[in-house]
Design a protein around this motif. Structure first.
Motif, PDB file in Angstrom:
ATOM      1  N   ILE B 250      42.536  41.417  28.374  1.00  0.00           N
ATOM      2  CA  ILE B 250      41.573  40.777  29.252  1.00  0.00           C
ATOM      3  C   ILE B 250      40.470  40.140  28.411  1.00  0.00           C
ATOM      4  N   ASP B 251      40.160  40.795  27.304  1.00  0.00           N
ATOM      5  CA  ASP B 251      38.976  40.400  26.556  1.00  0.00           C
ATOM      6  C   ASP B 251      39.037  38.984  26.001  1.00  0.00           C
ATOM      7  N   HIS B 252      40.224  38.572  25.542  1.00  0.00           N
ATOM      8  CA  HIS B 252      40.275  37.214  24.995  1.00  0.00           C
ATOM      9  C   HIS B 252      40.731  36.179  26.030  1.00  0.00           C
ATOM     10  N   LEU B 253      40.612  36.577  27.286  1.00  0.00           N
ATOM     11  CA  LEU B 253      41.021  35.686  28.362  1.00  0.00           C
ATOM     12  C   LEU B 253      40.122  34.458  28.413  1.00  0.00           C
ATOM     13  N   ASP B 254      40.749  33.297  28.409  1.00  0.00           N
ATOM     14  CA  ASP B 254      39.960  32.081  28.482  1.00  0.00           C
ATOM     15  C   ASP B 254      39.789  31.718  29.955  1.00  0.00           C
ATOM     16  N   LEU B 255      38.634  32.061  30.472  1.00  0.00           N
ATOM     17  CA  LEU B 255      38.439  31.922  31.916  1.00  0.00           C
ATOM     18  C   LEU B 255      38.373  30.472  32.384  1.00  0.00           C
ATOM     19  N   ARG B 256      38.241  29.554  31.446  1.00  0.00           N
ATOM     20  CA  ARG B 256      38.181  28.153  31.873  1.00  0.00           C
ATOM     21  C   ARG B 256      39.534  27.657  32.350  1.00  0.00           C
ATOM     22  N   GLN B 257      40.572  28.373  31.894  1.00  0.00           N
ATOM     23  CA  GLN B 257      41.912  27.869  32.211  1.00  0.00           C
ATOM     24  C   GLN B 257      42.599  28.569  33.375  1.00  0.00           C
ATOM     25  N   ILE B 258      41.926  29.514  33.996  1.00  0.00           N
ATOM     26  CA  ILE B 258      42.620  30.227  35.069  1.00  0.00           C
ATOM     27  C   ILE B 258      42.723  29.349  36.303  1.00  0.00           C
ATOM     28  N   PRO B 259      43.850  29.468  37.012  1.00  0.00           N
ATOM     29  CA  PRO B 259      43.987  28.674  38.236  1.00  0.00           C
ATOM     30  C   PRO B 259      42.862  29.033  39.212  1.00  0.00           C
ATOM     31  N   GLU B 260      42.441  28.027  39.975  1.00  0.00           N
ATOM     32  CA  GLU B 260      41.269  28.230  40.839  1.00  0.00           C
ATOM     33  C   GLU B 260      41.431  29.392  41.811  1.00  0.00           C
ATOM     34  N   LEU B 262      42.740  32.085  41.466  1.00  0.00           N
ATOM     35  CA  LEU B 262      42.716  33.420  40.868  1.00  0.00           C
ATOM     36  C   LEU B 262      41.308  33.936  40.590  1.00  0.00           C
ATOM     37  N   ASN B 263      40.312  33.038  40.578  1.00  0.00           N
ATOM     38  CA  ASN B 263      38.972  33.561  40.275  1.00  0.00           C
ATOM     39  C   ASN B 263      38.287  34.050  41.544  1.00  0.00           C
ATOM     40  N   THR B 264      38.909  35.036  42.175  1.00  0.00           N
ATOM     41  CA  THR B 264      38.383  35.524  43.455  1.00  0.00           C
ATOM     42  C   THR B 264      37.068  36.256  43.254  1.00  0.00           C
TER      43      THR B 264
END
Lengths: 211, 414
Positions: B250-260, B262-264
């Motif tokens: 989880i730690d190196h997850l690039d949150l800019r690339q997550i599908p919309e 999924l960012n609930t």
């Protein structure tokens, strides 16, 4: 003039609920109307949130519009942490159900799950019993019960508490899968891509290419 | 008569072995395995000339006449081949019309009559087969190919059926009904078949077929998605087996690339205050306020386990007498004596007062207690008592004094 359905829908979305036909059919139907979607989105937009649909388009969730803020990032990270920590247990559960139903497809929103039916199948196959035992040892489903009936009940009621299942009727032994599974599959797809997890078929074709 | 008897006997044989014959027709490609179990069946069918075979070692094959009859009575089978059948019948129909045209040109009346009859029968068959062909697709939709358990095979079958439906639509589009109708001549019945029944059947079949095709395509999309999910679950399962203790990072997850989707959001409680500023809500708020106080529930009587001694609870209003402290009592008496001035001008030594009480208490504690008690008196009472400290400076720490006794007397100056 406030609208009860609008209020209930927005409140549910902000409470991290996944709205689908099974979990909240009234709210789901409300959200299917484009005009209502616009109204909800206009409201959510003012608090950095937006309405989204799962890729199977069978459930609505509330997502952040902008996740550059550290607090928001942490909240999103927490969502993934919850999935990541329990993923093995979920995968084991899905595989168990596929084996019980002798079906090639995993649980999908709307599917019916019967505690009695599952128990009958498990009683007939000792291999499945050991799979269930292993599942009941997972942190997310953990139970002290050593009998199959108690273990199934613990697993299903944990899934109900997490919003993956909704009980049908009052017997407490019949459930219907909710749209949260769709969200989980989306999250799994993302993790699969992100972690480069290959299935047997993909790995095989990769090998073929290399040779 | 003998013929009729033979026919009866054949029909009886068909009835007797009906199940095995149907089984051979529907599931075994019209073949009857040459086995001991089928001895009676084979003998009977051979006797009635309803089977044939090439060599002794080959299985027996049902004869064409019987197969045609079975085709006719098993509608479901006919449906399967209906689309191919429609095509053949349509070709036949076109040929019949050509002959019909020729016959009319030559004014061959008997041929015209015969051909009109054949055309009518062929047209009726075409209409029936068109209906059958489209109904077959409805059956596929209803069953969802559930009779095929393997998902891959189910997908393949779905693809094949879609292809067949597509071919049938193309076939229907190729029909030139108006051209045939023009050749129908003056026969009213033939005209009605060609201009009314056939187009109506075709139109409704095309509509049904388009719907079926759409449903089949949706079904195929769903099946492919099911297959993808199934493979994904399998991939994860294998990964967990091969990498025990694996947890997606989880730690190196690039949150800019997550599908919309999924960012609930994290849970967000929406709360507000009751509107006490609007009198319109008064009645409801009063009712809520009246019920707002939480009344502690009466403790339920719980039976004590055997190994626990009984526990007695305080009863409201009950008082318990506290034992008097004799030191405190003695000091209070002494102070009262001094305050009241009963001693006159006389003095009293604290150590002597202690001795007279008979209390076994350390002298230093006694002196300390007496001083504390005097200091805690109200100012007026305190002024009534004069305290003289018997003290000497400490040998080493001269700022400190060592008190050995107290002389107490009533202060007449106060």
């Amino acid at each position: 003039m406030s609208s009860p359905l609008f209020e209930r829908t927005v409140t549910a979305l902000l409470q991290e609920r996944v709205i689908c036909e099974v979990s909240d059919d009234e709210l789901y139907n409300y959200l299917l109307m484009p005009g209502n979607q616009d109204a909800v989105n206009r409201f959510l937009g003012q608090i950095n949130r937006t309405l989204r649909q799962t890729s199977a388009r069978d459930a609505f969730v509330c997502a952040y519009l902008d996740i550059s803020d550290a607090g928001t990032k942490e909240a999103v990270r927490q969502q993934f942490r919850d999935v990541a920590n329990n993923l093995e247990a979920f995968v084991q559960f899905l595989r168990l159900v596929m084996m019980l139903e002798a079906n090639d497809r995993p649980v999908l929103p709307g599917d019916k799950l019967s505690e009695g039916h599952m128990l009958d199948r498990i009683a007939a196959a000792p291999a499945l019993e050991s799979r269930l035992r292993s599942l009941a040892e997972k942190k997310v489903f953990q139970t002290k019960r050593s009998d199959s009936a108690g273990q199934i009940r613990a697993v299903l009621s944990s899934l109900e508490k997490m919003g993956y299942l909704k009980p049908i009727g009052t017997s407490g032994s019949l459930y219907r899968a909710t749209g949260r599974w769709s969200w989980l599959y989306d999250a799994m797809t993302f993790i699969q891509t992100h972690e480069g997890i290959q299935g047997a078929e993909e790995a095989e074709s990769e090998q073929m290419r290399l040779h | 008569m003998a013929r009729a008897q033979d026919a009866h006997s054949t029909l009886r044989a068909l009835a007797k072995y009906g199940e095995a014959i149907l089984e051979a027709h529907l599931r075994n490609g019209n073949r009857i395995p040459d086995s001991d179990d089928n001895l009676g069946l084979i003998e009977t069918l051979e006797h009635h000339r309803l089977v044939w075979r090439i060599g002794e070692s080959e299985d027996l094959q049902l004869k064409k006449v019987l197969v045609q009859f079975l085709d006719h009575i098993t509608e479901s089978e006919r449906r399967r081949y209906a689309s191919a059948q429609v095509h053949i019948l349509w070709q036949q129909l076109s040929e019949l019309f050509l002959e019909y045209k020729e016959a009319k040109k030559r004014s061959a009346l008997s041929d015209i009559d015969r051909l009109e009859g054949e055309i009518k029968e062929c047209l009726a068959d075409v209409i029936e087969d068109i209906r059958n062909a489209t109904e077959a697709f409805a059956t596929y939709i209803n069953t969802g190919f559930a009779y095929i358990t393997d998902l891959n095979l189910r997908i393949r079958e779905n693809e094949r059926v879609i292809e067949r439906a597509g071919r049938l639509i193309t076939l229907f589009e190729s029909f030139r009904i108006r051209e045939l109708a023009e050749q129908a001549g003056s026969d009213a019945f033939l005209k009605r078949l060609l201009l009314r029944h056939l187009p109506a059947t075709l139109e409704s079949s095309q509509k049904n077929l388009s719907y079926a095709l759409n449903q089949l395509r949706k079904m195929l999309v769903r099946m492919r998605e099911d297959q993808r999910l199934s493979r994904m679950v399998g991939a994860f399962e294998a990964h967990f087996v091969n990498h025990p203790g694996f947890e997606p990072s989880i730690d190196h997850l690039d949150l800019r690339q997550i599908p919309e989707f999924l960012n609930t959001v994290a849970p967000f409680q929406i709360r507000g205050f009751g509107d006490i500023y609007d009198s319109a809500d008064d009645l409801e708020l009063i009712e809520l306020a009246a019920k707002a106080r939480t009344v502690p529930a009466e403790p339920e009587s719980v039976e004590a386990p055997d190994n626990v001694a009984g526990v007695s609870f305080d009863v409201a209003g009950e008082t318990e007498a506290e034992e008097n402290d004799p030191v405190e009592e003695a000091i209070e008496e002494l102070i009262q004596l001094l305050v009241d001035g009963d001693l006159g001008d006389r003095t009293i030594l604290a150590s002597e007062a202690l001795a007279s009480t008979g209390l076994e208490i350390d002298k230093a504690d006694w002196l300390q207690a007496v001083v504390s008690e005097i200091e805690s008196l109200p100012d007026d009472d305190q002024k009534q008592i004069e305290v003289i400290y018997h003290q000497i400076p400490h040998r080493i720490y001269a700022d400190n004094v060592m008190v050995s006794d107290l002389t107490l007397r009533h202060n007449h100056a106060s």
